[in-house]
Design an enzyme around this catalytic site. Sequence first.
Site, PDB file in Angstrom:
ATOM      1  N   HIS A 281      15.298  32.811  21.872  1.00  9.72           N
ATOM      2  CA  HIS A 281      15.697  33.932  21.006  1.00  9.72           C
ATOM      3  C   HIS A 281      15.038  33.853  19.636  1.00  9.72           C
ATOM      4  O   HIS A 281      15.172  34.754  18.827  1.00  9.72           O
ATOM      5  CB  HIS A 281      17.221  33.958  20.811  1.00  9.72           C
ATOM      6  CG  HIS A 281      17.989  34.314  22.041  1.00  9.72           C
ATOM      7  ND1 HIS A 281      18.458  33.371  22.926  1.00  9.72           N
ATOM      8  CD2 HIS A 281      18.357  35.520  22.546  1.00  9.72           C
ATOM      9  CE1 HIS A 281      19.100  33.984  23.920  1.00  9.72           C
ATOM     10  NE2 HIS A 281      19.046  35.273  23.715  1.00  9.72           N
TER      11      HIS A 281
ATOM     12  N   HIS B  42      18.995  46.051  26.860  1.00  8.13           N
ATOM     13  CA  HIS B  42      18.515  44.662  26.815  1.00  8.13           C
ATOM     14  C   HIS B  42      19.002  43.902  28.054  1.00  8.13           C
ATOM     15  O   HIS B  42      18.219  43.275  28.762  1.00  8.13           O
ATOM     16  CB  HIS B  42      19.023  43.981  25.538  1.00  8.13           C
ATOM     17  CG  HIS B  42      18.642  42.535  25.394  1.00  8.13           C
ATOM     18  ND1 HIS B  42      17.676  42.098  24.518  1.00  8.13           N
ATOM     19  CD2 HIS B  42      19.098  41.427  26.028  1.00  8.13           C
ATOM     20  CE1 HIS B  42      17.560  40.779  24.623  1.00  8.13           C
ATOM     21  NE2 HIS B  42      18.408  40.343  25.534  1.00  8.13           N
ATOM     22  N   GLU B  43      20.303  43.974  28.318  1.00  5.06           N
ATOM     23  CA  GLU B  43      20.863  43.222  29.452  1.00  5.06           C
ATOM     24  C   GLU B  43      20.340  43.749  30.778  1.00  5.06           C
ATOM     25  O   GLU B  43      19.980  42.967  31.663  1.00  5.06           O
ATOM     26  CB  GLU B  43      22.399  43.263  29.412  1.00  5.06           C
ATOM     27  CG  GLU B  43      23.020  42.557  28.213  1.00  5.06           C
ATOM     28  CD  GLU B  43      22.507  41.132  28.006  1.00  5.06           C
ATOM     29  OE1 GLU B  43      22.216  40.455  29.001  1.00  5.06           O
ATOM     30  OE2 GLU B  43      22.373  40.710  26.855  1.00  5.06           O
TER      31      GLU B  43
ATOM     32  N   TYR C 139      13.268  31.139  32.152  1.00  6.52           N
ATOM     33  CA  TYR C 139      13.999  31.254  30.904  1.00  6.52           C
ATOM     34  C   TYR C 139      13.929  29.966  30.086  1.00  6.52           C
ATOM     35  O   TYR C 139      14.934  29.333  29.786  1.00  6.52           O
ATOM     36  CB  TYR C 139      15.451  31.638  31.201  1.00  6.52           C
ATOM     37  CG  TYR C 139      16.120  32.366  30.065  1.00  6.52           C
ATOM     38  CD1 TYR C 139      15.666  33.611  29.647  1.00  6.52           C
ATOM     39  CD2 TYR C 139      17.195  31.809  29.403  1.00  6.52           C
ATOM     40  CE1 TYR C 139      16.258  34.271  28.604  1.00  6.52           C
ATOM     41  CE2 TYR C 139      17.809  32.464  28.343  1.00  6.52           C
ATOM     42  CZ  TYR C 139      17.332  33.697  27.953  1.00  6.52           C
ATOM     43  OH  TYR C 139      17.929  34.361  26.906  1.00  6.52           O
TER      44      TYR C 139
ATOM     45  N   GLU D 227      12.999  37.269  26.851  1.00  6.27           N
ATOM     46  CA  GLU D 227      13.828  37.823  25.782  1.00  6.27           C
ATOM     47  C   GLU D 227      13.136  39.010  25.103  1.00  6.27           C
ATOM     48  O   GLU D 227      13.745  40.044  24.823  1.00  6.27           O
ATOM     49  CB  GLU D 227      14.111  36.749  24.721  1.00  6.27           C
ATOM     50  CG  GLU D 227      15.398  36.010  24.942  1.00  6.27           C
ATOM     51  CD  GLU D 227      16.568  36.953  25.112  1.00  6.27           C
ATOM     52  OE1 GLU D 227      16.750  37.855  24.276  1.00  6.27           O
ATOM     53  OE2 GLU D 227      17.307  36.814  26.086  1.00  6.27           O
TER      54      GLU D 227
ATOM     55  N   HIS E  14      16.952  42.445  31.564  1.00  2.00           N
ATOM     56  CA  HIS E  14      16.867  41.083  32.107  1.00  2.00           C
ATOM     57  C   HIS E  14      16.869  41.150  33.633  1.00  2.00           C
ATOM     58  O   HIS E  14      16.203  40.363  34.303  1.00  2.00           O
ATOM     59  CB  HIS E  14      18.035  40.222  31.623  1.00  2.00           C
ATOM     60  CG  HIS E  14      17.809  39.631  30.265  1.00  2.00           C
ATOM     61  ND1 HIS E  14      16.668  38.916  29.948  1.00  2.00           N
ATOM     62  CD2 HIS E  14      18.572  39.643  29.148  1.00  2.00           C
ATOM     63  CE1 HIS E  14      16.746  38.522  28.688  1.00  2.00           C
ATOM     64  NE2 HIS E  14      17.878  38.952  28.175  1.00  2.00           N
TER      65      HIS E  14
ATOM     66  N   ASP F 144      18.646  26.342  22.647  1.00  2.00           N
ATOM     67  CA  ASP F 144      18.319  27.731  22.995  1.00  2.00           C
ATOM     68  C   ASP F 144      17.141  27.789  23.974  1.00  2.00           C
ATOM     69  O   ASP F 144      16.239  28.608  23.832  1.00  2.00           O
ATOM     70  CB  ASP F 144      18.025  28.549  21.717  1.00  2.00           C
ATOM     71  CG  ASP F 144      17.867  30.046  21.990  1.00  2.00           C
ATOM     72  OD1 ASP F 144      18.480  30.542  22.946  1.00  2.00           O
ATOM     73  OD2 ASP F 144      17.112  30.693  21.239  1.00  2.00           O
TER      74      ASP F 144
HETATM   75 ZN   LIG Z   1      18.746  38.375  26.283  1.00  2.00          ZN
END
Ligand SMILES: [Zn+2]
Length: 344
Positions: free
Chosen positions: A259, A162-163, A177, A186, A166, A254
């Site tokens: 998310h 996941h990271e 974002y 995301e 990005h 957020d």
């Molecule tokens: Zn993320």
Amino acid sequence: MNEHKDGFVPQTLLEKLAKEGHEEAKQTLIKMEEIKEKKREMTSTAENMITPEQNSRKANREVYDSQNTSQQKYKLVRKEEYPPVSDENVNFAYDYGGKTRDYYLSKLNRNSIDDKGMDLIFNVHFSERMNNAYWDGSQMQFGDGDGELFTNFTKGSDVIAHELSHGVTQYLNGLEYFGQSGALNEHFSDAIGSAVKQFIKGQTAETADWLIGNEIVGPKFPGKALRSMKEPGTANSFDDQPSNMKDYKDLPNDNGGVHTNSGIPNKAFFLVSMGIGTDQATLIWYAAWRNKTLIKKTATFQEAFEAIFKTAQDLSNEGKVTKNAAEVVKNAFREVGIGSLVTV
Ligand SMILES: [Zn+2]
């Protein structure tokens, strides 16, 4: 540069956990804020760290032990082709980072984060008992967790993929974002995170759990995972992810609910994977993400759908994915309330 400033665990979830009296969630919020502040002071450091002249070389892994400080590249503990060490966090980062790199190369023909063999930098034991992991524009940081809400963040292959993804999005289309483009940012990280987890575990769309972060939640976390791509909104007691456009939430925090609303495209990706297999779904998504004229920085869900649909048609005509791929894509997005007006 479009940096991913939030962590694997959304700030909003940490706030809710803190409100319920989880002191360690509060501490992580304070630490994340300090890190963000430091980052703001070190302007453009991230850009300087990236060396674009790296050509078609193979991406090497470097794992550093931050020794519970907030220092990056603090102590090099394992690098490419070095044997395993006694610290399992180091080995998890090395192994899962390597598998993610290999997935991108073997399935999507992408050479690391920048497609030029950029080295992968992992900082483990980052900060103290930090309940988070994040990509900062050039490196990845993983906290140890407090052992109650969360455990070591390197334990989840989906967290690492996941990271790292990005970073890939940053180089592909730089989705902003915020709002729908942020939720798509995301979403792509969750989709690849799930695909890499299946790749490592030898699972298929049918046998996978489609949970995100289930391997890093601790005994006091109020649920089984952070998110569920199969059933958004069911992963924990705070999970408010919608799975249909009619329930889209325009949230004040957020970054506009990045998310939260990612649940909608996540569900569509799950449905497409069930129809044509996860690897074909990933191939379509990745090809769409690569095409900056189709998915711009500020893309909406509708625009992403149109891009994914067109890409599915193209790849299908080229014989790279199954003939009914575009049809499966259309039906999946229709089921989550997107693209019903498209007649092509
Ligand atoms: Zn993320």
